[in-house]
Design a protein around this motif. Structure first.
Motif, PDB file in Angstrom:
ATOM      1  N   VAL A   3       0.855  -1.185   0.000  1.00 31.53           N
ATOM      2  CA  VAL A   3       0.000   0.000   0.000  1.00 31.53           C
ATOM      3  C   VAL A   3       0.888   1.230   0.000  1.00 31.53           C
ATOM      4  CG1 VAL A   3      -1.766   1.282   1.262  1.00 31.53           C
ATOM      5  CG2 VAL A   3      -1.790  -1.230   1.276  1.00 31.53           C
ATOM      6  N   ASN A   4       0.678   2.112  -0.970  1.00 33.14           N
ATOM      7  CA  ASN A   4       1.412   3.366  -1.052  1.00 33.14           C
ATOM      8  C   ASN A   4       0.450   4.494  -0.704  1.00 33.14           C
ATOM      9  OD1 ASN A   4       2.957   5.580  -1.591  1.00 33.14           O
ATOM     10  ND2 ASN A   4       3.299   5.131  -3.759  1.00 33.14           N
ATOM     11  N   ASN A   5       0.607   5.056   0.489  1.00 36.19           N
ATOM     12  CA  ASN A   5      -0.245   6.166   0.925  1.00 36.19           C
ATOM     13  C   ASN A   5       0.303   7.518   0.499  1.00 36.19           C
ATOM     14  OD1 ASN A   5      -2.173   4.581   2.259  1.00 36.19           O
ATOM     15  ND2 ASN A   5      -0.804   4.372   4.011  1.00 36.19           N
ATOM     16  N   ARG A   6       1.437   7.516  -0.142  1.00 41.58           N
ATOM     17  CA  ARG A   6       2.061   8.762  -0.586  1.00 41.58           C
ATOM     18  C   ARG A   6       1.525   9.159  -1.957  1.00 41.58           C
ATOM     19  NH1 ARG A   6       8.272   7.073   0.938  1.00 41.58           N
ATOM     20  NH2 ARG A   6       7.832   6.569   3.109  1.00 41.58           N
ATOM     21  N   PRO A   7       1.642  10.445  -2.320  1.00 42.09           N
ATOM     22  CA  PRO A   7       1.153  10.857  -3.641  1.00 42.09           C
ATOM     23  C   PRO A   7       2.075  10.439  -4.788  1.00 42.09           C
ATOM     24  CG  PRO A   7       2.044  12.742  -2.450  1.00 42.09           C
ATOM     25  CD  PRO A   7       2.062  11.582  -1.496  1.00 42.09           C
ATOM     26  N   ASP A   8       3.358  10.224  -4.499  1.00 44.34           N
ATOM     27  CA  ASP A   8       4.320   9.865  -5.542  1.00 44.34           C
ATOM     28  C   ASP A   8       4.493   8.348  -5.620  1.00 44.34           C
ATOM     29  OD1 ASP A   8       4.881  12.587  -6.065  1.00 44.34           O
ATOM     30  OD2 ASP A   8       6.276  12.632  -4.359  1.00 44.34           O
ATOM     31  N   SER A  40      -0.891   6.679  -3.962  1.00 46.80           N
ATOM     32  CA  SER A  40      -2.252   6.462  -3.445  1.00 46.80           C
ATOM     33  C   SER A  40      -2.903   5.220  -4.029  1.00 46.80           C
ATOM     34  CB  SER A  40      -3.128   7.691  -3.709  1.00 46.80           C
ATOM     35  OG  SER A  40      -2.552   8.827  -3.116  1.00 46.80           O
ATOM     36  N   SER A  41      -2.153   4.115  -4.055  1.00 44.60           N
ATOM     37  CA  SER A  41      -2.714   2.876  -4.606  1.00 44.60           C
ATOM     38  C   SER A  41      -2.152   1.646  -3.899  1.00 44.60           C
ATOM     39  CB  SER A  41      -2.455   2.797  -6.108  1.00 44.60           C
ATOM     40  OG  SER A  41      -1.071   2.635  -6.340  1.00 44.60           O
ATOM     41  N   THR A  42      -2.683   0.504  -4.279  1.00 37.66           N
ATOM     42  CA  THR A  42      -2.287  -0.786  -3.714  1.00 37.66           C
ATOM     43  C   THR A  42      -1.962  -1.737  -4.858  1.00 37.66           C
ATOM     44  OG1 THR A  42      -3.759  -0.438  -1.838  1.00 37.66           O
ATOM     45  CG2 THR A  42      -3.068  -2.686  -2.247  1.00 37.66           C
ATOM     46  N   VAL A  43      -0.879  -2.516  -4.690  1.00 32.60           N
ATOM     47  CA  VAL A  43      -0.481  -3.496  -5.689  1.00 32.60           C
ATOM     48  C   VAL A  43      -0.277  -4.839  -4.993  1.00 32.60           C
ATOM     49  CG1 VAL A  43       1.384  -4.165  -7.267  1.00 32.60           C
ATOM     50  CG2 VAL A  43       0.616  -1.793  -7.193  1.00 32.60           C
ATOM     51  N   LYS A  44      -0.822  -5.905  -5.597  1.00 33.25           N
ATOM     52  CA  LYS A  44      -0.614  -7.240  -5.045  1.00 33.25           C
ATOM     53  C   LYS A  44       0.819  -7.673  -5.346  1.00 33.25           C
ATOM     54  CE  LYS A  44      -2.246 -11.935  -4.839  1.00 33.25           C
ATOM     55  NZ  LYS A  44      -3.332 -12.864  -5.090  1.00 33.25           N
ATOM     56  N   ALA A  45       1.536  -8.083  -4.314  1.00 34.27           N
ATOM     57  CA  ALA A  45       2.933  -8.481  -4.471  1.00 34.27           C
ATOM     58  C   ALA A  45       3.076  -9.988  -4.605  1.00 34.27           C
ATOM     59  CB  ALA A  45       3.750  -7.996  -3.280  1.00 34.27           C
ATOM     60  N   ALA A  46       2.292 -10.748  -3.838  1.00 31.08           N
ATOM     61  CA  ALA A  46       2.435 -12.202  -3.851  1.00 31.08           C
ATOM     62  C   ALA A  46       1.310 -12.833  -3.055  1.00 31.08           C
ATOM     63  CB  ALA A  46       3.769 -12.603  -3.235  1.00 31.08           C
ATOM     64  N   GLN A  47       1.188 -14.124  -3.202  1.00 34.59           N
ATOM     65  CA  GLN A  47       0.289 -14.930  -2.371  1.00 34.59           C
ATOM     66  C   GLN A  47       1.184 -15.696  -1.400  1.00 34.59           C
ATOM     67  OE1 GLN A  47      -3.151 -15.150  -2.568  1.00 34.59           O
ATOM     68  NE2 GLN A  47      -3.075 -16.436  -0.750  1.00 34.59           N
ATOM     69  N   ILE A  48       0.952 -15.531  -0.102  1.00 37.99           N
ATOM     70  CA  ILE A  48       1.783 -16.221   0.888  1.00 37.99           C
ATOM     71  C   ILE A  48       1.452 -17.700   0.868  1.00 37.99           C
ATOM     72  CG2 ILE A  48       2.291 -16.462   3.352  1.00 37.99           C
ATOM     73  CD1 ILE A  48       1.810 -13.463   3.628  1.00 37.99           C
ATOM     74  N   GLU A  49       2.496 -18.500   0.740  1.00 44.32           N
ATOM     75  CA  GLU A  49       2.337 -19.955   0.742  1.00 44.32           C
ATOM     76  C   GLU A  49       3.018 -20.513   1.981  1.00 44.32           C
ATOM     77  OE1 GLU A  49       3.814 -21.495  -2.940  1.00 44.32           O
ATOM     78  OE2 GLU A  49       2.634 -20.053  -4.113  1.00 44.32           O
ATOM     79  N   VAL A  50       2.280 -21.354   2.694  1.00 47.27           N
ATOM     80  CA  VAL A  50       2.772 -21.948   3.928  1.00 47.27           C
ATOM     81  C   VAL A  50       2.941 -23.449   3.712  1.00 47.27           C
ATOM     82  CG1 VAL A  50       2.296 -22.290   6.376  1.00 47.27           C
ATOM     83  CG2 VAL A  50       1.615 -20.164   5.270  1.00 47.27           C
ATOM     84  N   SER A  51       4.055 -23.975   4.178  1.00 47.65           N
ATOM     85  CA  SER A  51       4.347 -25.402   4.053  1.00 47.65           C
ATOM     86  C   SER A  51       3.273 -26.243   4.734  1.00 47.65           C
ATOM     87  CB  SER A  51       5.708 -25.693   4.694  1.00 47.65           C
ATOM     88  OG  SER A  51       5.874 -27.071   4.920  1.00 47.65           O
ATOM     89  N   ALA A  52       2.954 -27.368   4.156  1.00 44.56           N
ATOM     90  CA  ALA A  52       1.974 -28.281   4.761  1.00 44.56           C
ATOM     91  C   ALA A  52       2.502 -28.850   6.077  1.00 44.56           C
ATOM     92  CB  ALA A  52       1.648 -29.410   3.790  1.00 44.56           C
ATOM     93  N   ARG A  53       3.812 -28.771   6.292  1.00 44.94           N
ATOM     94  CA  ARG A  53       4.416 -29.317   7.519  1.00 44.94           C
ATOM     95  C   ARG A  53       4.697 -28.237   8.564  1.00 44.94           C
ATOM     96  NH1 ARG A  53       7.599 -31.445   3.410  1.00 44.94           N
ATOM     97  NH2 ARG A  53       9.310 -30.196   4.173  1.00 44.94           N
ATOM     98  N   ILE A  54       4.087 -27.065   8.407  1.00 51.05           N
ATOM     99  CA  ILE A  54       4.304 -25.983   9.363  1.00 51.05           C
ATOM    100  C   ILE A  54       3.695 -26.365  10.718  1.00 51.05           C
ATOM    101  CG2 ILE A  54       2.183 -24.707   8.827  1.00 51.05           C
ATOM    102  CD1 ILE A  54       5.582 -23.053   9.413  1.00 51.05           C
TER     103      ILE A  54
END
Length: 183
Positions: A3-8, A40-54
């Protein structure tokens, strides 16, 4: 998401995802480049993946850095594989943090700098600082903290600045108290 709350726009960013098991061991470490986040926008960076053995209860640390490697933002979360079951946090081992501090006067204010370091193998959850008068023990208010309720993973450190009006110390020395969920 970034999330970028700045104008630039923000350019050439890097999102680092660190996932820790309940015992404090690092389970995974991934980095995702983000070319640009417009103002003043939001960009999706990634989908968090968690190991099945966590472990059933685990921790996620997200760091956002700029092209120079400077930390812009850090977020810390605890999760459970069976949503909303956080009673296991009561079993976190007690952690003793190393702390070092210094004090300086800047104009009408007293500035205390405290560095916390987690030299244990466990996560230190929600470390909390409070400024007091040393002799009387009275809490000093108002106070401005650069950060508070800090969670530290094994080997991590954080430097916090605490600023208060010198007059509010009432001639006493500053004393910083530290506590936390398992600190």
């Amino acid at each position: 998401e970034v999330v970028n709350n700045r104008p630039d726009p923000l350019n050439a960013l890097n999102v680092t995802v660190l996932i820790y098991r309940f015992d404090g061991t690092l389970d995974s470490h991934k980095a995702y480049p983000v070319a640009q986040v417009p103002g003043s926008s939001t960009v999706k960076a990634a989908q968090i993946e968690v190991s099945a053995r966590i472990s059933p209860l685990y921790f996620i640390k997200l760091n956002l850095t700029d092209a120079g490697g400077n930390l812009l933002s850090s977020n810390f979360y605890w999760q459970h594989v069976a949503q909303d079951q956080f009673d296991g946090l009561m079993n976190l081992p007690i952690v003793m943090l190393d702390a070092a501090g210094s004090t300086r006067i800047e104009g009408d204010n007293t500035v205390v700098t405290v560095t916390l370091r987690n030299n244990t193998p466990n996560v230190a959850l929600l470390s909390h600082l409070q400024l007091h008068q040393k002799k009387s023990g009275r809490r000093v208010l108002p106070v401005f903290y650069s950060d508070n309720y800090i969670s530290l993973v094994p080997g991590e450190s954080s430097t916090i600045t605490i600023e208060a009006a010198t007059k509010d110390l009432q001639g006493d020395l500053p004393l910083v108290e530290l506590d936390g969920y398992n600190v």
